[in-house]
Design a protein around this motif. Structure first.
Motif, short mmCIF file in Angstrom:
data_model
loop_
_atom_site.label_atom_id
_atom_site.label_comp_id
_atom_site.label_asym_id
_atom_site.label_seq_id
_atom_site.Cartn_x
_atom_site.Cartn_y
_atom_site.Cartn_z
N LEU A 75 0.18 11.12 50.94
CA LEU A 75 0.53 9.72 50.74
C LEU A 75 -0.70 8.90 50.39
CD1 LEU A 75 3.03 9.06 53.69
CD2 LEU A 75 3.53 9.82 51.37
N ASP A 76 -0.52 7.98 49.47
CA ASP A 76 -1.58 7.03 49.14
C ASP A 76 -1.72 6.04 50.30
OD1 ASP A 76 -2.86 4.57 48.13
OD2 ASP A 76 -2.78 5.57 46.19
N THR A 77 -2.89 5.96 50.91
CA THR A 77 -3.07 5.10 52.08
C THR A 77 -2.89 3.63 51.76
OG1 THR A 77 -5.46 5.13 51.67
CG2 THR A 77 -4.59 6.73 53.25
N ALA A 78 -3.13 3.24 50.51
CA ALA A 78 -3.01 1.83 50.13
C ALA A 78 -1.58 1.42 49.86
CB ALA A 78 -3.88 1.54 48.90
N THR A 79 -0.85 2.28 49.15
CA THR A 79 0.51 1.93 48.73
C THR A 79 1.59 2.62 49.54
OG1 THR A 79 0.62 3.69 47.07
CG2 THR A 79 -0.34 1.58 46.39
N GLY A 80 1.25 3.73 50.19
CA GLY A 80 2.25 4.49 50.92
C GLY A 80 3.12 5.36 50.03
N GLN A 81 2.80 5.39 48.71
CA GLN A 81 3.59 6.18 47.77
C GLN A 81 3.20 7.65 47.86
OE1 GLN A 81 6.11 4.98 45.77
NE2 GLN A 81 5.82 3.09 46.90
N ALA A 82 4.20 8.53 47.64
CA ALA A 82 3.96 9.96 47.68
C ALA A 82 3.15 10.39 46.47
CB ALA A 82 5.29 10.71 47.73
N GLY A 83 2.23 11.33 46.69
CA GLY A 83 1.41 11.84 45.61
C GLY A 83 1.60 13.33 45.45
N LYS A 84 0.51 14.08 45.56
CA LYS A 84 0.54 15.52 45.35
C LYS A 84 1.35 16.20 46.45
CE LYS A 84 -1.88 17.37 42.69
NZ LYS A 84 -1.74 17.79 41.29
N LYS A 85 2.14 17.21 46.05
CA LYS A 85 2.90 18.00 47.01
C LYS A 85 2.14 19.30 47.27
CE LYS A 85 7.37 18.02 46.78
NZ LYS A 85 8.78 18.28 46.36
N ARG A 86 2.04 19.69 48.53
CA ARG A 86 1.33 20.90 48.92
C ARG A 86 2.24 21.82 49.74
NH1 ARG A 86 -3.48 20.15 46.02
NH2 ARG A 86 -4.51 18.21 46.62
#
Length: 666
Positions: free
Chosen positions: A535-546
């Motif tokens: 998660l992007d700490t600034a926006t809370g949006q999901a990013g890379k999946k691991r």
């Protein structure tokens, strides 16, 4: 059996045309709603097409069969440029955005509309002008994507057969894209008065021009009210044909992935995309297999309705790529394909493929009661368990549920809750792990930067000091290591259990923090395989999946009665969750597995004696004789698990037993 309409939850059904509608279809007319919007019909056997396109000739593996175009249509792009742009569209290297038109006066732009005068609404008092304007406002306001708009025509006037409208400059692109749309039985032409094509579309490069064209194709084929994306008969699409994308197989194979990438870029989040589109039609595309359209299952994995009718699927083997996809699929249409003759029993197999399927070819195959029973909690325990899942009193289950909720939300509190001064944590990055072949994620440089510094990959870290520095002990060190890792969001254990695989078994010899048991106490070894999103700490949006693998050793202690003794985490590129799907393994079961101990301690039990009772007998004999677990078990095995005889045998041989047969007291 009579055909029934699609019973999809929270959406309008896709109804097969009957009566006059079917007659109009045979004559080649397009079906429109009362506002003139093109509606999507379900193609059922014998009624081939969906939407306004003519069914293409069957055959061939390409997505479409190219048809001849009218003389005089120019090539939108050169062959080399088109291939490069389609490649970049699929890769997503240019952001998709709507341009703002320039050259307006007072913030308003004037557009001309022709071709409307022969519409079915021409009998109205004003010739249909008011109905036309309402349709323009409605159609331009309803769009694919996260951003909403309320398009309003500020001014309008009629001069002969031309209607002029004035709109805000930011709405010009949406309206100009509707050029050529069908309204009330006729095609309308929309142009900017005195404006160039570049200023209308806001396009600054060939790549953006192609993306704008693909975006227009998607929006024109999207029905906002039914949430259906009609991608049928793409080979007949006038915009795609004008761009000559079907001239070569190389561009033909790239057009569908490019469409899917543009679709993804139109939404801010996956949730918005899934909510906006619940049905897709791929009818009448001459598909012999799923090679060219496979990306649909990654872009829209939560579809409820899918139409594959009137293609060239000769057998179920042509559809194998989607066998384990579309878990939420409720209605599937396969009529009009050769497999109906080659494999007449195919429906029984397809029903097994899709556990939530209600309708197949407009015929009900499951009732809501059957689905309710199938999806009852007892059918999907916590979470999907492997054959080795041993738990006592729900200790392992409670730990897993609490741990991952804490890891996603409050890692400092988690470290203080479960880790003490003797607890160890380490993690390693596996950069060589195989990636999910179906994944649409792109590899980026420095994608492991946040992990590499403290990664304890023993294949790469060979020096002892470096290995020691990458092992963290105590709640503060563990908490600091947790904090340095990217913020995460794991799948919900209750609703997304299929994305997890969990093993647990009793682990003897776990250090006793009280010191009362020198040989240790029983704990659990828990191994978990799954996935998470950064998660992007600034926006809370999901990013890379691991993907990840994590092994815990837990034992008694701590404020909640459970402490982590050891914690090892491996992070790797996303590899998919297909390996965890119980449908892939006949030996898997949804029932809890019988408890198992470590192989060397598995006793040979007489009939009628359970492992639980045998374990209690070993523990009791150990207490009364002070023998170790292994010697107590051996003693009971020799007497056929007769506890009283075990005590008698012990008394007779006690003097001859070696020192290691007894628990040593410090």
């Amino acid at each position: 059996m009579p055909a029934r309409t699609m019973a999809a939850r929270n959406q309008s059904p896709l109804n097969a045309p009957r009566g006059p509608a079917a007659t109009r279809r045979k004559r080649g007319g397009a079906r429109s709603d009362r506002d003139g919007d093109l509606t999507m019909d379900v193609a059922v056997k014998g009624r081939g097409r969906i939407g306004k396109s003519t069914p293409p000739a069957r055959g061939g593996r390409d997505l479409t069969s190219r048809t001849s175009r009218a003389e005089g249509r120019g090539d939108l792009l050169s062959g080399t440029a088109r291939k490069a742009i389609l490649r970049s569209a699929a890769a997503g290297d240019v952001s998709m955005r709507e341009g703002r038109s320039t050259g307006s006066r007072g913030g308003l732009v004037e557009l001309s509309i022709t071709g409307w005068e022969k519409s079915k609404a021409s009998g109205a008092e004003d010739g249909g002008v008011s109905a036309l304007i309402k349709w323009l406002e409605k159609k331009a306001s309803h769009r694919l994507g996260s951003r909403t708009r309320d398009v309003k025509v500020k001014k309008s006037r009629k001069e002969g057969d031309t209607v002029y409208i004035s709109v805000a400059s930011e709405h010009v692109v949406a309206l100009v894209r509707m050029n050529g749309y069908e309204w009330a039985g006729t095609n309308v032409k929309i142009e900017r008065v005195g404006g160039s094509k570049e200023s209308d579309d806001g396009v600054k490069s060939q790549a953006e021009e192609t993306k704008a064209m693909l975006r227009g194709v998607l929006e024109r084929r999207y029905n906002f009210e039914t949430k259906v994306l009609d991608l049928s008969a793409l080979g007949q699409d006038p915009e795609l044909n004008k761009a000559n994308v079907f001239d070569k197989s190389s561009t033909t194979k790239k057009i569908f992935p490019a469409l899917m990438k543009v679709l993804e870029l139109s939404f801010d989040t996956e949730a918005e995309r899934h909510a906006a589109i619940t049905g897709v039609s791929l009818a009448n595309n001459g598909l012999a297999d799923l090679t060219d359209v496979t990306t649909l299952s990654q872009t829209l994995p939560k579809l409820h309705n899918l139409d594959l009718s009137n293609n060239d699927f000769k057998g179920l083997s042509s559809l194998q790529n989607w066998r384990k996809r579309f878990y939420n699929l409720q209605h599937l249409i396969l009529s009009g394909n050769p497999l109906e003759q080659s494999e007449p029993e195919y429906p029984a197999e397809v029903i097994k493929w899709y556990p939530n399927l209600r309708m197949l070819n407009s015929v009900q195959v499951r009732t809501e009661d059957e689905l309710a029973k199938k999806s009852a909690p007892a059918e999907l325990p916590f979470p999907i368990r492997t054959p080795l899942f041993q738990d006592e009193g729900g200790i392992a289950e409670a730990f897993i549920r609490t741990f991952f909720a804490g890891f996603d939300n409050d890692r400092a509190a988690l470290a203080a809750h479960y880790y003490d001064e003797q607890s160890d944590f380490s993690y390693a990055v596996n950069t060589q792990a195989q990636r999910d072949p179906a994944s649409t994620q792109h590899t980026e440089k420095q994608e492991w930067d946040q992990y590499i510094k403290n990664s304890r990959n023993l294949k790469k870290i060979s020096q002892l000091p470096a290995r020691q520095n990458r092992q963290f002990r105590g709640p503060k060190a563990v908490g600091d290591a947790f904090f340095a890792l990217p913020k995460t969001k794991h799948p919900d254990l209750a609703t997304e259990a299929r994305k997890w695989m969990v093993e647990a078994h009793i682990q003897p010899g776990v250090p006793d923090p009280t010191g009362q048991s020198p040989n240790g106490v029983d704990g659990f070894m828990i191994t978990i395989h799954g996935e998470f999103e950064e998660l992007d700490t600034a926006t809370g949006q999901a990013g890379k999946k691991r993907s990840f693998d994590r092994t815990f050793i837990i034992g008694p202690g701590g404020p909640s009665g459970v402490r982590v003794v050891g914690d090892m985490l491996t992070v790797r590129a996303f590899g998919g969750a297909q390996a965890f799907d119980p449908d892939n393994f006949e030996g898997w079961t949804t029932e809890p597995a019988a408890p198992r101990t470590t192989p060397e301690l598995v006793p040979q039990l007489p009939a009628g004696l359970t492992i639980e009772v045998a374990e209690k007998m070993v523990i009791e004999l150990q207490k009364q004789t002070n023998m170790t677990v292994q010697y107590a078990k051996d003693c009971l095995e020799q007497v056929g698990w007769d506890f009283q005889k075990g005590l008698e045998v012990f008394a007779s041989v006690k003097a001859n037993l070696p020192a290691e047969a007894f628990v040593q007291v410090a």
